[in-house]
Scaffold this motif. Structure first.
Motif, PDB file in Angstrom:
ATOM      1  N   ALA A 187     -23.335 -11.122 -73.291  1.00  0.00           N
ATOM      2  CA  ALA A 187     -22.791 -10.988 -71.937  1.00  0.00           C
ATOM      3  C   ALA A 187     -23.249  -9.688 -71.296  1.00  0.00           C
ATOM      4  CB  ALA A 187     -21.273 -11.058 -71.953  1.00  0.00           C
ATOM      5  N   VAL A 188     -23.404  -9.728 -69.969  1.00  0.00           N
ATOM      6  CA  VAL A 188     -23.787  -8.558 -69.201  1.00  0.00           C
ATOM      7  C   VAL A 188     -22.752  -8.330 -68.111  1.00  0.00           C
ATOM      8  CG1 VAL A 188     -26.245  -8.825 -69.685  1.00  0.00           C
ATOM      9  CG2 VAL A 188     -25.254  -9.963 -67.691  1.00  0.00           C
ATOM     10  N   THR A 189     -22.873  -7.234 -67.416  1.00  0.00           N
ATOM     11  CA  THR A 189     -21.926  -6.912 -66.357  1.00  0.00           C
ATOM     12  C   THR A 189     -22.664  -6.655 -65.052  1.00  0.00           C
ATOM     13  OG1 THR A 189     -21.952  -4.533 -66.826  1.00  0.00           O
ATOM     14  CG2 THR A 189     -20.344  -5.871 -68.023  1.00  0.00           C
ATOM     15  N   SER A 194     -12.311  -9.878 -64.148  1.00  0.00           N
ATOM     16  CA  SER A 194     -12.488  -9.830 -65.602  1.00  0.00           C
ATOM     17  C   SER A 194     -11.235  -9.326 -66.299  1.00  0.00           C
ATOM     18  CB  SER A 194     -13.697  -8.947 -65.939  1.00  0.00           C
ATOM     19  OG  SER A 194     -14.877  -9.515 -65.385  1.00  0.00           O
ATOM     20  N   GLY A 195     -10.080  -9.792 -65.820  1.00  0.00           N
ATOM     21  CA  GLY A 195      -8.808  -9.494 -66.473  1.00  0.00           C
ATOM     22  C   GLY A 195      -8.547 -10.467 -67.602  1.00  0.00           C
ATOM     23  N   GLU A 229     -24.598 -18.262 -70.995  1.00  0.00           N
ATOM     24  CA  GLU A 229     -24.963 -16.936 -70.506  1.00  0.00           C
ATOM     25  C   GLU A 229     -23.890 -16.473 -69.529  1.00  0.00           C
ATOM     26  OE1 GLU A 229     -29.185 -16.406 -69.386  1.00  0.00           O
ATOM     27  OE2 GLU A 229     -29.361 -18.547 -69.859  1.00  0.00           O
ATOM     28  N   VAL A 230     -23.363 -15.292 -69.741  1.00  0.00           N
ATOM     29  CA  VAL A 230     -22.201 -14.822 -68.981  1.00  0.00           C
ATOM     30  C   VAL A 230     -22.481 -13.466 -68.360  1.00  0.00           C
ATOM     31  CG1 VAL A 230     -19.790 -14.053 -69.182  1.00  0.00           C
ATOM     32  CG2 VAL A 230     -20.543 -16.128 -70.374  1.00  0.00           C
ATOM     33  N   MET A 231     -22.079 -13.335 -67.084  1.00  0.00           N
ATOM     34  CA  MET A 231     -22.023 -12.018 -66.445  1.00  0.00           C
ATOM     35  C   MET A 231     -20.595 -11.784 -65.965  1.00  0.00           C
ATOM     36  SD  MET A 231     -23.911 -10.359 -63.076  1.00  0.00           S
ATOM     37  CE  MET A 231     -25.482 -10.044 -63.884  1.00  0.00           C
ATOM     38  N   PHE A 232     -19.982 -10.734 -66.470  1.00  0.00           N
ATOM     39  CA  PHE A 232     -18.671 -10.321 -65.994  1.00  0.00           C
ATOM     40  C   PHE A 232     -18.850  -9.492 -64.731  1.00  0.00           C
ATOM     41  CE2 PHE A 232     -17.824 -10.730 -70.624  1.00  0.00           C
ATOM     42  CZ  PHE A 232     -16.761 -11.611 -70.570  1.00  0.00           C
ATOM     43  N   GLY A 233     -18.164  -9.896 -63.663  1.00  0.00           N
ATOM     44  CA  GLY A 233     -18.277  -9.186 -62.402  1.00  0.00           C
ATOM     45  C   GLY A 233     -17.051  -8.342 -62.108  1.00  0.00           C
ATOM     46  N   SER A 234     -17.278  -7.138 -61.658  1.00  0.00           N
ATOM     47  CA  SER A 234     -16.187  -6.225 -61.333  1.00  0.00           C
ATOM     48  C   SER A 234     -16.706  -5.186 -60.351  1.00  0.00           C
ATOM     49  CB  SER A 234     -15.682  -5.526 -62.602  1.00  0.00           C
ATOM     50  OG  SER A 234     -14.802  -4.459 -62.291  1.00  0.00           O
ATOM     51  N   ARG A 235     -15.795  -4.641 -59.551  1.00  0.00           N
ATOM     52  CA  ARG A 235     -16.178  -3.506 -58.707  1.00  0.00           C
ATOM     53  C   ARG A 235     -16.514  -2.284 -59.559  1.00  0.00           C
ATOM     54  NH1 ARG A 235     -11.082  -3.055 -54.887  1.00  0.00           N
ATOM     55  NH2 ARG A 235     -10.137  -3.595 -56.885  1.00  0.00           N
TER      56      ARG A 235
END
Length: 225
Positions: A46-48, A8-9, A25-31
């Protein structure tokens, strides 16, 4: 469409934001999903989640991590069998362009890393700032975005996502042609250059028959900065 964003940069963050604004519909993925509040505030609905959650969430996944962490990122994604992955990566390492094994393109290297996934390549030829400017109407003419894919369904999905981000999608072919849209910026490549849609279609049509002619057109038809 439900779209997971892995990485998600600048590239992934912008694409996810524009897709959310376009109604996907968007999910941002990150550690570190708790660090993405700024992104979700600009991306309606959007969700994470963690990377594996973004993959499970998405009908398609935009894969946008730095080249140096691709292997680490793929190890976190979970099952990829049949999943449409839109690969945005370029093979830049700490010392610049990295050599690839066996004469492969970057997307072919990633296809080996993601067995079973349905891969397309897009969002890699233009800077995140320019992609944002096009999406947000600060460029006053239509701009093409090249994509490539061996899998027709993956290419169709990539085309839909590219269009939702404000560009005119132009499929340049499959892995035989994809090298012309991969890094580095150089004469005869479309990487790093912008094109009007009709000119991009001329390049793509030529690439199906004669890559040398496609390279000549890539240089001749690029828009001047």
């Amino acid at each position: 469409m439900r779209v997971g964003i892995v990485g998600s940069g600048r590239i992934g963050g912008n694409a996810g934001t524009q897709l959310a604004r376009a109604g996907h519909e968007v999910m941002f993925g990150s550690r570190h999903p708790d660090s993405l509040e700024e992104l979700t505030s600009a991306a309606p609905g959007a969700v994470t989640g963690r990377p594996e959650e973004a993959v499970a969430f998405g009908d398609a996944v935009i894969f946008a991590v730095p080249w140096s962490v691709v292997d680490e990122a793929v190890a976190q994604l979970g099952p990829l069998e049949g999943k449409v992955i839109v690969d945005t990566t370029n093979q830049y390492g700490a010392g610049g362009i990295e050599a690839l094994p066996d004469g492969l393109t970057a997307v072919e290297v990633n296809a080996r890393r993601m067995p079973g996934a349905r891969l397309a390549k897009a969002f890699n030829t233009l800077t995140s700032g320019y992609q944002r400017d096009v999406a947000e109407g600060r460029v006053d003419f239509d701009v093409a975005m090249f994509l490539a894919g061996e899998d027709d369904r993956a290419a169709e999905v990539a085309s839909e996502l590219v269009a939702a981000c404000g560009f005119v999608p132009v499929r340049i072919g499959g892995w035989e042609q994809v090298g012309i849209m991969e890094a580095p910026r150089r004469d005869g490549a479309v990487y790093g250059e912008s094109y009007r849609p009709d000119d991009a279609r001329r390049i793509a049509a030529a690439a199906a028959e004669d890559l040398d002619e496609a390279s000549r057109l890539a240089t001749a038809l690029k828009l001047e900065a």
